[in-house]
Design a protein around this motif. Structure first.
Motif, PDB file in Angstrom:
ATOM      1  N   ALA A  85       0.830  -1.206   0.000  1.00 37.57           N
ATOM      2  CA  ALA A  85       0.000   0.000   0.000  1.00 37.57           C
ATOM      3  C   ALA A  85       0.866   1.259   0.000  1.00 37.57           C
ATOM      4  O   ALA A  85       0.581   2.215  -0.733  1.00 37.57           O
ATOM      5  CB  ALA A  85      -0.924   0.002   1.221  1.00 37.57           C
ATOM      6  N   VAL A  86       1.924   1.258   0.789  1.00 38.16           N
ATOM      7  CA  VAL A  86       2.823   2.417   0.831  1.00 38.16           C
ATOM      8  C   VAL A  86       3.525   2.597  -0.512  1.00 38.16           C
ATOM      9  O   VAL A  86       3.627   3.721  -1.024  1.00 38.16           O
ATOM     10  CB  VAL A  86       3.843   2.275   1.983  1.00 38.16           C
TER      11      VAL A  86
ATOM     12  N   GLY B 184       2.450   1.655  -3.402  1.00 35.76           N
ATOM     13  CA  GLY B 184       1.443   2.131  -4.346  1.00 35.76           C
ATOM     14  C   GLY B 184       1.152   3.615  -4.192  1.00 35.76           C
ATOM     15  O   GLY B 184       0.973   4.324  -5.171  1.00 35.76           O
ATOM     16  N   LEU B 185       1.123   4.079  -2.949  1.00 31.30           N
ATOM     17  CA  LEU B 185       0.882   5.508  -2.713  1.00 31.30           C
ATOM     18  C   LEU B 185       2.077   6.364  -3.144  1.00 31.30           C
ATOM     19  O   LEU B 185       1.898   7.458  -3.668  1.00 31.30           O
ATOM     20  CB  LEU B 185       0.590   5.760  -1.229  1.00 31.30           C
TER      21      LEU B 185
ATOM     22  N   GLY C 271       2.229   6.480  -7.036  1.00 36.64           N
ATOM     23  CA  GLY C 271       1.131   7.257  -7.601  1.00 36.64           C
ATOM     24  C   GLY C 271       0.602   6.620  -8.880  1.00 36.64           C
ATOM     25  O   GLY C 271       1.025   5.555  -9.297  1.00 36.64           O
ATOM     26  N   ARG C 272      -0.335   7.315  -9.495  1.00 30.75           N
ATOM     27  CA  ARG C 272      -0.915   6.813 -10.740  1.00 30.75           C
ATOM     28  C   ARG C 272      -0.187   7.444 -11.915  1.00 30.75           C
ATOM     29  O   ARG C 272       0.108   8.628 -11.917  1.00 30.75           O
ATOM     30  CB  ARG C 272      -2.394   7.163 -10.826  1.00 30.75           C
TER      31      ARG C 272
END
Length: 57
Positions: free
Chosen positions: A46-47, A49-50, A53-54
């Motif tokens: 999760a970290v 992925g954050l 970013g997209r």
């Protein structure tokens, strides 16, 4: 990975009902370890992925 946790908890419950305390205790400890590993892996992903970013295509 969480499937393994459920499996070990079921084994622990059955062993506890049948009176095998040592096996039940060991199964619960294994389930705890696998659960915490799964939680840590989830948090790390999760970290990451954050942080990444997209990306727009």
């Amino acid at each position: 990975m969480l499937g393994w946790v459920v499996t070990f908890l079921i084994v622990a419950l059955i062993a506890g009902i049948l009176g095998f305390g040592g096996i039940a205790g060991a199964s619960i400890e294994i389930a705890k370890i696998i659960f915490f590993i799964a939680v840590v892996l989830f948090l790390v992903s999760a970290v990451v992925g954050l942080v990444r970013g997209r990306t727009r295509v």
